[in-house]
Each structure stands twice: as structure tokens, then as C-alpha cells.
Design an enzyme around this catalytic site. Structure first.
Site, mmCIF file in Angstrom:
data_model
loop_
_atom_site.group_PDB
_atom_site.id
_atom_site.type_symbol
_atom_site.label_atom_id
_atom_site.label_comp_id
_atom_site.label_asym_id
_atom_site.label_seq_id
_atom_site.Cartn_x
_atom_site.Cartn_y
_atom_site.Cartn_z
ATOM 1 N N GLY A 1 25.536 -0.133 -11.667
ATOM 2 C CA GLY A 1 24.281 0.520 -11.390
ATOM 3 C C GLY A 1 23.518 0.673 -10.293
ATOM 4 O O GLY A 1 22.775 1.146 -10.061
ATOM 5 N N ILE B 1 8.307 -3.360 -0.093
ATOM 6 C CA ILE B 1 8.581 -4.224 -1.195
ATOM 7 C C ILE B 1 7.517 -5.226 -1.260
ATOM 8 O O ILE B 1 6.996 -5.602 -2.288
ATOM 9 C CB ILE B 1 10.201 -5.074 -0.912
ATOM 10 N N GLU C 1 33.285 -1.834 -7.775
ATOM 11 C CA GLU C 1 31.997 -2.758 -7.774
ATOM 12 C C GLU C 1 32.131 -4.120 -7.729
ATOM 13 O O GLU C 1 32.718 -4.580 -8.575
ATOM 14 C CB GLU C 1 31.255 -2.294 -9.002
ATOM 15 N N GLY D 1 6.240 -10.341 5.431
ATOM 16 C CA GLY D 1 6.702 -8.880 5.652
ATOM 17 C C GLY D 1 5.646 -7.942 5.167
ATOM 18 O O GLY D 1 5.212 -8.718 4.206
ATOM 19 N N HIS E 1 -9.733 22.674 -13.624
ATOM 20 C CA HIS E 1 -10.960 21.895 -13.404
ATOM 21 C C HIS E 1 -11.501 21.007 -14.575
ATOM 22 O O HIS E 1 -11.149 21.621 -15.811
ATOM 23 C CB HIS E 1 -12.005 22.944 -13.247
HETATM 24 C C1 LIG Z 1 12.642 -3.926 -4.776
HETATM 25 C C2 LIG Z 1 12.968 -2.515 -4.473
HETATM 26 C C3 LIG Z 1 12.319 -1.314 -4.825
HETATM 27 C C4 LIG Z 1 12.693 0.087 -4.575
HETATM 28 N N1 LIG Z 1 11.951 0.959 -5.245
HETATM 29 C C5 LIG Z 1 12.254 2.332 -4.766
HETATM 30 C C6 LIG Z 1 11.428 3.273 -5.456
HETATM 31 O O1 LIG Z 1 10.559 3.134 -6.275
HETATM 32 N N2 LIG Z 1 11.893 4.446 -5.150
HETATM 33 C C7 LIG Z 1 12.643 4.846 -4.363
HETATM 34 O O2 LIG Z 1 13.277 5.860 -4.047
HETATM 35 N N3 LIG Z 1 13.585 3.910 -3.931
HETATM 36 C C8 LIG Z 1 13.376 2.497 -4.070
HETATM 37 N N4 LIG Z 1 14.105 1.592 -3.535
HETATM 38 C C9 LIG Z 1 15.403 1.888 -2.837
HETATM 39 C C10 LIG Z 1 16.546 2.189 -3.690
HETATM 40 O O3 LIG Z 1 16.751 1.351 -4.781
HETATM 41 C C11 LIG Z 1 17.766 2.639 -2.868
HETATM 42 O O4 LIG Z 1 17.509 3.493 -1.969
HETATM 43 C C12 LIG Z 1 18.939 3.102 -3.728
HETATM 44 O O5 LIG Z 1 18.962 2.284 -4.656
HETATM 45 C C13 LIG Z 1 20.428 3.087 -2.816
HETATM 46 O O6 LIG Z 1 21.266 3.419 -3.516
HETATM 47 P P1 LIG Z 1 22.680 3.356 -3.321
HETATM 48 O O7 LIG Z 1 23.726 3.960 -4.099
HETATM 49 O O8 LIG Z 1 22.930 3.881 -1.648
HETATM 50 O O9 LIG Z 1 23.028 1.903 -3.070
HETATM 51 P P2 LIG Z 1 22.660 0.812 -4.362
HETATM 52 O O10 LIG Z 1 22.211 1.055 -5.269
HETATM 53 O O11 LIG Z 1 22.474 -0.546 -3.528
HETATM 54 O O12 LIG Z 1 24.631 0.742 -4.540
HETATM 55 C C14 LIG Z 1 25.507 -0.074 -4.076
HETATM 56 C C15 LIG Z 1 26.525 -0.600 -4.759
HETATM 57 O O13 LIG Z 1 27.652 -1.006 -4.118
HETATM 58 C C16 LIG Z 1 27.999 -2.291 -4.440
HETATM 59 N N5 LIG Z 1 28.861 -2.812 -3.289
HETATM 60 C C17 LIG Z 1 28.237 -3.183 -2.080
HETATM 61 N N6 LIG Z 1 29.341 -3.623 -1.324
HETATM 62 C C18 LIG Z 1 30.717 -3.484 -2.130
HETATM 63 C C19 LIG Z 1 31.725 -3.893 -1.908
HETATM 64 N N7 LIG Z 1 32.408 -4.197 -0.553
HETATM 65 N N8 LIG Z 1 32.648 -3.726 -2.789
HETATM 66 C C20 LIG Z 1 32.186 -3.033 -3.976
HETATM 67 N N9 LIG Z 1 31.015 -2.947 -4.216
HETATM 68 C C21 LIG Z 1 29.995 -2.980 -3.484
HETATM 69 C C22 LIG Z 1 26.663 -2.783 -4.732
HETATM 70 O O14 LIG Z 1 27.047 -4.070 -5.423
HETATM 71 C C23 LIG Z 1 25.889 -1.934 -5.297
HETATM 72 O O15 LIG Z 1 26.218 -2.017 -6.897
HETATM 73 C C24 LIG Z 1 13.949 0.127 -3.749
HETATM 74 C C25 LIG Z 1 14.563 -0.862 -3.273
HETATM 75 C C26 LIG Z 1 14.269 -2.143 -3.733
HETATM 76 C C27 LIG Z 1 15.326 -3.214 -2.818
HETATM 77 N N1 LIG Z 2 8.759 2.615 -3.555
HETATM 78 C C1 LIG Z 2 9.704 2.706 -2.854
HETATM 79 O O1 LIG Z 2 10.371 3.857 -2.735
HETATM 80 C C2 LIG Z 2 10.424 1.644 -2.446
HETATM 81 C C3 LIG Z 2 10.074 0.504 -2.842
HETATM 82 C C4 LIG Z 2 10.635 -0.961 -2.321
HETATM 83 C C5 LIG Z 2 11.690 -0.635 -1.262
HETATM 84 N N2 LIG Z 2 11.945 0.587 -0.888
HETATM 85 C C6 LIG Z 2 12.935 0.499 0.193
HETATM 86 O O2 LIG Z 2 13.391 -0.263 0.773
HETATM 87 C C7 LIG Z 2 13.269 -0.474 1.817
HETATM 88 C C8 LIG Z 2 13.082 -2.014 2.397
HETATM 89 O O3 LIG Z 2 11.778 -2.540 2.099
HETATM 90 P P1 LIG Z 2 11.088 -3.553 2.696
HETATM 91 O O4 LIG Z 2 9.932 -3.914 2.366
HETATM 92 O O5 LIG Z 2 12.028 -4.796 2.675
HETATM 93 O O6 LIG Z 2 11.354 -3.084 4.230
HETATM 94 P P2 LIG Z 2 10.424 -2.300 5.137
HETATM 95 O O7 LIG Z 2 11.339 -1.924 6.196
HETATM 96 O O8 LIG Z 2 9.532 -1.526 4.258
HETATM 97 O O9 LIG Z 2 9.329 -3.377 5.700
HETATM 98 C C9 LIG Z 2 9.793 -4.537 6.368
HETATM 99 C C10 LIG Z 2 8.418 -5.160 6.726
HETATM 100 O O10 LIG Z 2 8.879 -6.539 7.345
HETATM 101 C C11 LIG Z 2 8.343 -6.650 8.598
HETATM 102 N N3 LIG Z 2 9.488 -7.621 9.420
HETATM 103 C C12 LIG Z 2 10.471 -6.955 9.916
HETATM 104 N N4 LIG Z 2 11.181 -7.842 10.714
HETATM 105 C C13 LIG Z 2 10.546 -9.086 10.307
HETATM 106 C C14 LIG Z 2 10.768 -10.315 10.648
HETATM 107 N N5 LIG Z 2 11.951 -10.798 11.475
HETATM 108 N N6 LIG Z 2 9.935 -11.327 10.450
HETATM 109 C C15 LIG Z 2 8.825 -10.782 9.819
HETATM 110 N N7 LIG Z 2 8.606 -9.755 9.432
HETATM 111 C C16 LIG Z 2 9.540 -8.799 9.529
HETATM 112 C C17 LIG Z 2 7.885 -5.367 9.252
HETATM 113 O O11 LIG Z 2 7.018 -5.269 10.109
HETATM 114 C C18 LIG Z 2 7.529 -4.806 7.872
HETATM 115 O O12 LIG Z 2 6.442 -5.075 7.552
HETATM 116 C C19 LIG Z 2 12.115 0.334 2.383
HETATM 117 O O13 LIG Z 2 12.071 0.723 3.832
HETATM 118 C C20 LIG Z 2 12.307 1.328 1.287
HETATM 119 O O14 LIG Z 2 13.056 2.391 1.817
HETATM 120 C C21 LIG Z 2 11.343 1.701 -1.393
#
Ligand SMILES: Cc1cc2nc3c(=O)[nH]c(=O)nc-3n(C[C@H](O)[C@H](O)[C@H](O)COP(=O)(O)OP(=O)(O)OC[C@H]3O[C@@H](n4cnc5c(N)ncnc54)[C@H](O)[C@@H]3O)c2cc1C
Ligand SMILES: NC(=O)c1ccc[n+]([C@@H]2O[C@H](COP(=O)([O-])OP(=O)(O)OC[C@H]3O[C@@H](n4cnc5c(N)ncnc54)[C@H](O)[C@@H]3O)[C@@H](O)[C@H]2O)c1
EC number: 1.8.1.15
Length: 463
Positions: free
Chosen positions: A38, A184, A33, A180, A445
Site C-alpha cells: 500500500g 510534513i 514490495e 524543517g 448564499h
Molecule cells: C507524512 C506524509 C504525508 C503526506 N500527505 C499527503 C497528502 O495529504 N496528500 C498528498 O497528495 N500526498 C501526501 N503525501 C505524499 C504521498 O504520500 C506520496 O506522494 C505518494 O504516496 C507517492 O506514491 P508512490 O506510489 O510514488 O510511492 P510510495 O507510496 O512510497 O510507494 C513505493 C513503494 O515501493 C516500495 N519499495 C521501495 N523500494 C523498493 C524496492 N527496492 N523493492 C521493492 N519495493 C520497494 C516501498 O516500500 C513502497 O511501498 C504525504 C507524504 C508523507 C510522507
Molecule cells: N498535504 C500534502 O499533500 C503533503 C503532506 C506531507 C508531505 N507531502 C509531500 O512530501 C514531501 C516531503 O515533505 P517535507 O515536509 O519533508 O519536505 P518539504 O520539501 O515540503 O520541506 C522541507 C523543509 O525542510 C527544510 N530543510 C531542507 N533541508 C534541510 C536541512 N538539511 N536542514 C534543515 N532544514 C532543511 C526546508 O527549508 C523545508 O522547510 C512534500 O514536498 C510533499 O510533496 C505532502
């Protein structure tokens, strides 16, 4: 550099960390990591965002209560208190998780940035190169930054944030520009608008949440334009920072304009970390967008190398990354009895306002496929609980196969959409027909779930 051989190496401690279980007690495992234990969901994603969304929902509910005859004094939002409550809880978890992993006799934790230097050969970034019989790549993704000078890198000290930093701001800014209009942006716009920040929310295309069913994105976009400062067809073309204020230059069909704010939040998508891990040096094949190519068993093209979650998946969702981790956890120890990841009905929710939840195909996808489908849109306000709430926005849209009655897609916008949709996810996943689900059980209901019941009843019976 030392070289050590392991049975299994896992890169990334998001969903990758959940792979290790009792089945793997006999394996000599390394987990690497580079950041906080996490991963994204726990530290900068799903969990903290929802911990901000909840208080925003509470404030929002109080505001919307006016139509029910209740007025509150204006909410006082104590940002430091909210922030410290969130991170006071979250920040305890990663060190505990790391300590636990380190305490296991068969697990070695490397705190470094992993890079492939050959097939199943990894430089741990800690002075050791390691090799393994099997490697799981679970290194996730990171925010995409725009190629606009000044905004190419997050810089919290100058008010340029991504989701990685915006939740830890020292104080609530007076003004914020969000770039965007995806997941997010939608969630943070709800939080910051509700907390009283003046928002300018800039979207370069003509709709927010473009990939949702069109009825959902249209209603959401209209609400956001009216209430949360969303501006469509607005492309940011330049940025200047002076005296603590950003001035963003934009182009839109109406012409050029500038917007000013102390804080800019970039939310234009996320890209996979395949470059950071030098997947190419490991011989791993990738899609044109940089994601690792995997088959249904989560195998890459390199024997013994698996991938999961945001670095390889079609979905950037935690429940998908977790399911793929379970697939790999099984397949690592059952080479002759592989299981496939079930990606048939992947649901998602957007926890903005109004809340959105979705599963299956959108209507525009069905039209493009030439599918023969039934559709019903049931308004919240036309079932008892929604009527009691005086809901004016919410609806449940169901799409079903005309011939069989099987649910093809469901899209809900409104109060608790992420919970209300669950019976439809279940029905689609288990192949139940709309008629069976509507008629084969009681619906309490006058619970809000009646919106789902009535949507299903509103579809014509299968031919
Ligand atoms: C703001 C936000 C809100 C979100 N909300 C939701 C939600 O409500 N519901 C939902 O389903 N999904 C949500 N997501 C998406 C969700 O967080 C991701 O899909 C999920 O965490 C991906 O898990 P992962 O294990 O693939 O990657 P990650 O959780 O990103 O884990 C990857 C890990 O690898 C580590 N890493 C990277 N490169 C290296 C390297 N070279 N060497 C060692 N370690 C490395 C990173 O530091 C990280 O800890 C959200 C995402 C964001 C950004
Ligand atoms: N509740 C959830 O499950 C949850 C919450 C947050 C994030 N996520 C995951 O994280 C991913 C990333 O979220 P996100 O909101 O960054 O991406 P997104 O793909 O959902 O949305 C990207 C937005 O940025 C715009 N955009 C793309 N390129 C651009 C550019 N060059 N200039 C200006 N606007 C541009 C697009 O039109 C779109 O509106 C999501 O696709 C989702 O899978 C999930």
C-alpha cells in the site's frame, strides 16, 4: 538463482499497485514490495496524518470558539486511544490488499527488495531474478536525514522520528523539536501543538512553506512563530543525547543556542529510492537529484521501462502518483495510442493550521516570468460566512491573465481551504475565465464559497 520471465513487473505497491486492472488480465504480472503493502500514503503518509489532523482540528475549533462565546473545559487528549483508532483501521488494509493480489491467477507477489541487475532484469531479493517485457518503477521515496551525528538515522527508541514512526509513539512526549518547515512539519506541528506538546520548531531559512505564494507563506509563518514555536534562521549544528533528552545546538543570526526535548521529528524533505533499486544497473537515466527522468507518457530512456510517482515526478503528491499510474495502466496496453499525464494544474493542500491550498502559479513566479496579470485577495472575514465565523486570518488570492481572464493561480489560506479551492482548480483545468466562473453560475448564499466568487469578481474584467 532461478530466472523467470514476465510480461510486466511492477516495483512498489503504492500507486504502482493500482495499475493492475481488467485490461491486464491477459498479462503475466509480478509485483515486488519490500515493505508494507500500500506504500507511503496509506501507511505513513496522507491517510494516517489526516486521521491525526482531524482530531487536532476538532480540539483547535473548540479552542478558537472562545471568541464566539463558547468555552469548553480543557481538552483531554488520549494519545493511545487516538493512535489505536487510526492504526486499528489502517493496519487492516495492507494485508487484505496483499491477499487480494495473491489471489489473482495472473499475478505473482514477491516480498523482497528489488534491484536492477540489467535492463528489465531484476533481482527480487527473494532468491529469484526475473526479467520482463515491461517494467513499471513505482518505488517512491524516503525521508532525508540530516548529516548531524546522532540524527543521521531515525531511532524511535531514542526519540528520533520521521513520519514513518512518529505517529506510533507509545506516549505523547512533553516536549518535541521539529526540524524543517515544509508540508510534513506544518501538519505535525498543528497536531502536536494542539495536543499540548511543547514545540520547538526549527527552520534554517527565514520562512516556512517557502514554495507557497508569498502572501500565504508570510501569513502562515507569522502565525506559526506566534503560536507554534517556529524559530526562523535557526540551523541545527549538533546533537547530544543524555538521560532520555536531546540537546540540539543551533546557530542563528542572534548567536548560538541549545534546545532540549525528549523527541525530535525530522521533516527536511524526501529523496527518491533510485539507489535502493539500483536504477543505474538497469540503464535508467536520472536527474541530478536522483529522480528517474520520464517523458509525458511516463516512459524512461529504457524501452519498456516506465516510472511514476515520487521516484520520478516533479510533485510528491498522491493524486499525481495516481494520475501517472492511470497513464501507465493505459499506455502498457495501447502502444499505438499513448496518453500523456496532465500536469498543467497540479493542486496541493497543507493540512496544518491555518490550512492552505494552492493551484497554478504563485505571484512571485508570475513576476519572475514578467507576466501581465491581475490579482485579488479576498478576505474570508469580508464575505458573509467568514464574517459569521469572525474569521481573522483566512483569504483567497486569485491571479488571472490580464488579457484573457484565464486563471493562472489560486492560493487559499483558511478554514477548509482544501475544499474551498476546488472550483478554481476546475476553472483553471477547463480553461474557464474568471468572469465566466464568477458570473456564469449561482453561488450559494451565504456559503463560504462566496469568498471565491468575490475574489473572482474583484479582478478587473479582461481588457
Ligand atoms: C507524512 C506524509 C504525508 C503526506 N500527505 C499527503 C497528502 O495529504 N496528500 C498528498 O497528495 N500526498 C501526501 N503525501 C505524499 C504521498 O504520500 C506520496 O506522494 C505518494 O504516496 C507517492 O506514491 P508512490 O506510489 O510514488 O510511492 P510510495 O507510496 O512510497 O510507494 C513505493 C513503494 O515501493 C516500495 N519499495 C521501495 N523500494 C523498493 C524496492 N527496492 N523493492 C521493492 N519495493 C520497494 C516501498 O516500500 C513502497 O511501498 C504525504 C507524504 C508523507 C510522507
Ligand atoms: N498535504 C500534502 O499533500 C503533503 C503532506 C506531507 C508531505 N507531502 C509531500 O512530501 C514531501 C516531503 O515533505 P517535507 O515536509 O519533508 O519536505 P518539504 O520539501 O515540503 O520541506 C522541507 C523543509 O525542510 C527544510 N530543510 C531542507 N533541508 C534541510 C536541512 N538539511 N536542514 C534543515 N532544514 C532543511 C526546508 O527549508 C523545508 O522547510 C512534500 O514536498 C510533499 O510533496 C505532502
Amino acid at each position: 538463482m532461478q530466472t523467470r520471465h514476465f510480461d510486466l513487473v511492477i516495483i512498489g505497491t503504492g500507486s504502482g499497485n493500482s495499475i493492475i486492472g481488467p485490461d491486464h488480465d491477459d498479462l503475466d504480472i509480478a509485483i515486488i514490495e519490500k515493505g508494507v503493502f500500500g506504500g507511503t500514503c496509506l501507511n505513513v503518509g496522507c491517510i494516517p496524518t489526516k486521521m491525526f489532523v482531524y482530531p487536532a482540528d476538532v480540539v483547535g475549533a473548540a479552542t478558537h470558539a472562545q471568541r464566539l462565546g463558547i468555552t469548553h473545559a480543557e481538552a483531554e487528549v488520549d494519545w493511545p486511544a487516538i493512535r489505536d483508532r487510526v492504526f486499528g483501521r489502517i493496519d487492516q488494509i495492507p494485508p487484505a490488499g496483499e491477499r487480494y493480489r495473491q489471489s489473482l491467477p495472473n499475478v505473482t507477489v514477491y516480498k523482497g527488495e528489488a534491484k536492477f541487475v540489467g535492463e528489465r532484469t531484476i533481482d527480487t531479493g527473494t532468491g529469484e531474478v526475473i526479467t520482463a517485457d515491461q517494467v513499471v518503477v513505482a518505488a517512491g521515496g524516503r525521508p532525508i536525514m540530516p548529516s548531524i551525528p546522532g540524527l543521521e538515522h531515525a531511532d524511535p527508541s531514542r526519540g528520533v522520528h520521521t513520519n514513518d514512526t512518529v505517529m506510533r509513539m507509545d506516549e505523547l512526549p512533553k516536549r518535541m523539536i521539529i526540524i524543517g518547515a515544509g508540508f510534513i512539519a506544518a501538519e505535525f506541528a498543528h497536531v502536536f501543538a494542539t495536543f499540548g506538546v511543547e514545540l520547538e520548531w526549527l527552520q534554517r531559512s527565514d520562512i516556512a512553506l517557502r514554495d507557497e505564494d508569498e502572501t500565504v507563506s508570510e501569513v502562515f509563518t507569522e502565525y506559526a512563530v506566534k503560536n507554534n514555536g517556529l524559530r526562523l534562521n535557526t540551523t541545527v549544528v549538533g546533537a547530544e543525547y543524555s538521560n532520555g533528552v536531546w540537546t540540539l545546538a543551533t546557530e542563528s543570526p542572534e548567536g548560538s543556542r541549545t534546545y532540549q526535548a525528549e523527541t525530535v521529528l525530522i521533516a527536511i524533505g524526501r529523496e527518491p529510492n533510485t539507489d535502493l533499486i539500483d536504477a543505474r544497473a538497469g540503464g535508467i537515466a536520472m536527474h541530478p537529484d536522483g529522480r528517474i527522468i520520464v517523458d509525458e507518457y511516463q516512459r524512461t530512456n529504457v524501452p519498456g521501462v516506465w516510472a511514476l510517482g515520487d521516484i520520478s515526478s516533479d510533485w510528491q503528491l498522491k493524486h499525481v502518483a495516481n494520475l501517472e499510474a492511470r497513464t501507465i495502466a493505459h499506455n502498457l496496453t495501447h502502444p499505438d495510442d499513448l496518453i500523456a499525464s496532465d500536469h498543467r494544474f497540479v493542486p496541493h493542500a497543507v493540512f496544518g493550521y491555518p490550512q492552505i491550498a494552492s493551484v497554478g502559479k504563485t505571484e512571485q513566479q508570475l513576476v519572475a516570468e514578467g507576466a501581465d496579470y491581475l490579482v485579488k485577495i479576498q478576505k474570508y472575514g469580508d464575505v458573509a460566512y467568514g464574517w459569521a465565523m469572525e474569521d481573522q486570518l483566512g483569504f483567497c488570492k486569485v491571479l488571472a491573465d490580464r488579457a484573457t481572464g484565464h486563471i493562472l493561480g489560486a492560493h487559499i489560506l483558511g478554514y477548509q481551504a482544501s475544499t474551498v479551492i476546488q472550483p478554481l482548480i476546475q476553472a483553471a483545468s477547463f480553461g474557464q475565465t474568471a468572469h465566466e466562473v464568477a458570473r456564469g453560475q449561482y453561488w450559494i448564499h451565504p456559503a463560504l464559497a462566496e469568498v471565491v466568487e468575490n475574489a473572482l469578481l474583484g479582478l478587473e474584467p479582461p481588457a
